[in-house]
Design an enzyme around this catalytic site. Structure first.
Site, PDB file in Angstrom:
ATOM      1  N   TYR A   1      49.121  49.827  27.205  1.00 14.69           N
ATOM      2  CA  TYR A   1      50.494  49.658  26.723  1.00 14.69           C
ATOM      3  C   TYR A   1      50.770  50.477  25.463  1.00 14.69           C
ATOM      4  CZ  TYR A   1      50.992  45.999  30.181  1.00 14.69           C
ATOM      5  OH  TYR A   1      51.055  45.309  31.352  1.00 14.69           O
TER       6      TYR A   1
ATOM      7  N   TYR B   1      51.990  35.324  33.371  1.00 14.51           N
ATOM      8  CA  TYR B   1      51.314  36.625  33.453  1.00 14.51           C
ATOM      9  C   TYR B   1      50.147  36.516  34.422  1.00 14.51           C
ATOM     10  CZ  TYR B   1      48.740  40.836  32.459  1.00 14.51           C
ATOM     11  OH  TYR B   1      48.093  42.038  32.609  1.00 14.51           O
TER      12      TYR B   1
ATOM     13  N   ASP C   1      45.725  30.188  38.168  1.00 19.22           N
ATOM     14  CA  ASP C   1      45.152  31.365  37.540  1.00 19.22           C
ATOM     15  C   ASP C   1      44.545  30.934  36.202  1.00 19.22           C
ATOM     16  OD1 ASP C   1      44.632  33.655  36.117  1.00 19.22           O
ATOM     17  OD2 ASP C   1      46.517  34.663  36.623  1.00 19.22           O
TER      18      ASP C   1
ATOM     19  N   LYS D   1      37.952  37.277  33.044  1.00 18.68           N
ATOM     20  CA  LYS D   1      37.783  37.401  31.587  1.00 18.68           C
ATOM     21  C   LYS D   1      36.442  36.890  31.021  1.00 18.68           C
ATOM     22  CE  LYS D   1      42.330  38.516  30.055  1.00 18.68           C
ATOM     23  NZ  LYS D   1      43.587  38.206  30.728  1.00 18.68           N
TER      24      LYS D   1
HETATM   25  C1  LIG Z   1      44.222  38.934  31.839  1.00 19.88           C
HETATM   26  C2  LIG Z   1      44.819  38.108  32.907  1.00 19.88           C
HETATM   27  C3  LIG Z   1      44.899  38.574  34.232  1.00 19.88           C
HETATM   28  C4  LIG Z   1      44.475  39.967  34.625  1.00 19.88           C
HETATM   29  O1  LIG Z   1      43.119  40.186  34.422  1.00 19.88           O
HETATM   30  P1  LIG Z   1      42.585  41.711  34.316  1.00 19.88           P
HETATM   31  O2  LIG Z   1      41.106  41.558  34.235  1.00 19.88           O
HETATM   32  O3  LIG Z   1      43.195  42.259  33.065  1.00 19.88           O
HETATM   33  O4  LIG Z   1      43.028  42.416  35.536  1.00 19.88           O
HETATM   34  C5  LIG Z   1      45.431  37.734  35.176  1.00 19.88           C
HETATM   35  N1  LIG Z   1      45.848  36.495  34.862  1.00 19.88           N
HETATM   36  C6  LIG Z   1      45.774  36.009  33.607  1.00 19.88           C
HETATM   37  C7  LIG Z   1      46.245  34.619  33.328  1.00 19.88           C
HETATM   38  C8  LIG Z   1      45.277  36.792  32.584  1.00 19.88           C
HETATM   39  O5  LIG Z   1      45.234  36.322  31.326  1.00 19.88           O
END
Ligand SMILES: *Cc1c(COP(=O)(O)O)cnc(C)c1O
Length: 426
Positions: free
Chosen positions: A14, A141, A242, A271
């Site tokens: 970004y 997100y 997620d 992550k």
């Molecule tokens: C960071 C994130 C993603 C994407 O993960 P990447 O490894 O950056 O592709 C998806 N969902 C959530 C909630 C995130 O914080």
């Protein structure tokens, strides 16, 4: 370090190539510290975007990486299996909600989200139903790849730029009742209405449980999530959670869905999965969903990335989960939360501050006006900390091993930035 080359040839996340912001050269990292080229040590308040929960250069994770790289760093996963994958997945099945027991390993968070969406689509296809839509929340997100972006907040991810190419899904209002506030059932009204109206075409609801991360650092009431689970059951729609940001202790529970005492049909993790060592993610589902998907026309799940189940990443992931199993994260995140709950309200006295919020090892300061990135970043580095805000959000998610003094240094640096007008766009 050849920073001129970096500035002229390397794209950062970004960041403009025309007017690139300063990039700070890091040469090493140890515990909670990042070491700059000039020898300065910064206390890391970001855990390298939610990932380095145990700190940098952890002996147990280093050992796992060394041991594995001497055996094999990679081998294809089609028709082949190995101990690192088996050990990691055993732990995942054990630690994640009890209904989840089929693990699909993927490369990154966004890919795990893609995989979860594909699973839901294939699930309904196998059942002979056409369900091409997803229902999600505003301010969410889920990643930067196309399907993940299509369920990310339309304004934050600039859906207008990709119109005609990006699939269009259904967005319900994001929760307004905060985690620590009194619950109000009306918070679910819009979600309920959207589900009622569209459920016949909705394959799944996808959302971040309890904490909406990169979409706005919003921390909402567990009853909202409970209500979503209840409504998904009522209308026969799958629920994808997620937990890529929230998973593995960050919110004070191992998984954020435990705050609401519910289980998803599909869980995405990423992550912190490898303790921040390398990229790895997983979509984990129930036997019912997996068996339905594989009972359909295709006979299998249609996905299989080249580096699926990478042994090096799996070995470090398994080692990171061993540290999680030791359980220190519980007391650590509790202490960080207690400190945030005591210190963050004190920041409300500064004019720029609109709101402060916290949960587990997450602390957020929302301001009325946007930060001046270049200036505030330099200010934080001067203060000896690494905090990277965006827009009107200055937030911390320190490694769990951070001491009281280190967390205090982060809070004090934010307080100091709030008193310096040049850190903001006015
Ligand atoms: C960071 C994130 C993603 C994407 O993960 P990447 O490894 O950056 O592709 C998806 N969902 C959530 C909630 C995130 O914080």
């Amino acid at each position: 370090m050849d920073l001129d080359f970096d500035k002229n040839h390397i794209w950062h996340p970004y960041t403009s190539t025309i007017k690139p912001l300063t990039c700070y050269p890091v040469v090493g990292a140890q515990g909670v510290h990042l070491e700059l080229e000039n020898g300065t040590k910064l206390i890391d308040g970001m855990s390298s975007w939610w990932s380095t929960i145990h700190g940098y250069n952890h002996p147990h994770l280093n050992q796992a990486a060394h041991d594995q790289i001497d055996k094999m760093s990679h081998v294809m996963f089609g028709g082949i299996t190995h101990n690192p994958a088996i050990e990691l997945c055993q732990k995942l099945v054990e630690l994640t909600p009890s209904n989840l027991d089929k693990v699909f390993l993927a490369d990154s968070g966004s890919v795990a989200v893609e995989v979860s969406l594909k699973m839901a689509l294939q699930y309904w296809h196998a059942k002979g139903e056409r369900r091409p839509k997803f229902l999600t929340l505003r301010d969410g997100y889920h990643g930067d790849t196309f399907a993940a972006m299509s369920v990310t907040d339309p304004n934050n991810s600039m859906h207008s730029l990709y119109k005609g190419f990006l699939p269009e899904h259904i967005f319900a209002n994001s929760p307004q009742v905060g985690f620590w506030d009194e619950w109000n059932e009306a918070d679910l009204d819009d979600f309920k209405l959207k589900l009622e109206t569209h459920h016949q075409e909705v394959a799944a609801v996808i959302m971040e449980p309890i904490v909406q991360g990169a979409g706005g650092m919003r921390i909402y009431h567990p009853e909202f999530l409970k209500g979503v689970r209840r409504l998904c059951d009522e209308y026969g729609v799958l629920l994808i959670l997620d937990e890529i940001a929230t998973g593995f202790g960050r919110t004070g529970k191992l998984f954020a869905c435990e705050h609401a005492d519910i289980q998803p049909d599909i869980l995405c993790v990423g992550k912190a999965l490898t303790g921040g060592y390398m990229t790895l993610s997983a979509a984990i589902t129930t036997k019912h969903v997996a068996d339905t998907v594989c009972g359909g026309e295709a006979g299998c799940f249609m996905h299989g990335p080249t580096f699926m189940g990478n042994p090096l990443a799996c070995a470090v992931g398994a080692a990171s989960l061993e540290l999680i199993e030791q359980g220190d994260w519980q007391a650590q995140t509790k202490e960080i939360e207690a400190q945030f709950s005591k210190e963050l309200p004190k920041l409300l006295k500064y004019n720029h501050v609109k709101d402060v919020r916290w949960l587990g090892a997450i602390g957020v300061v929302e301001t009325h006006i946007s930060v001046n990135m270049e200036e505030i970043q330099a200010h934080f580095v001067e203060q000896g900390v690494w905090i990277r805000p965006f827009g009107k959000l200055i937030y911390m998610m320190p490694p769990f091993i951070s001491t009281h003094e280190e967390v205090q240094a982060l809070v004090d640096a934010i307080a100091s930035a709030l008193q310096n007008e040049y850190c903001f766009h006015i």
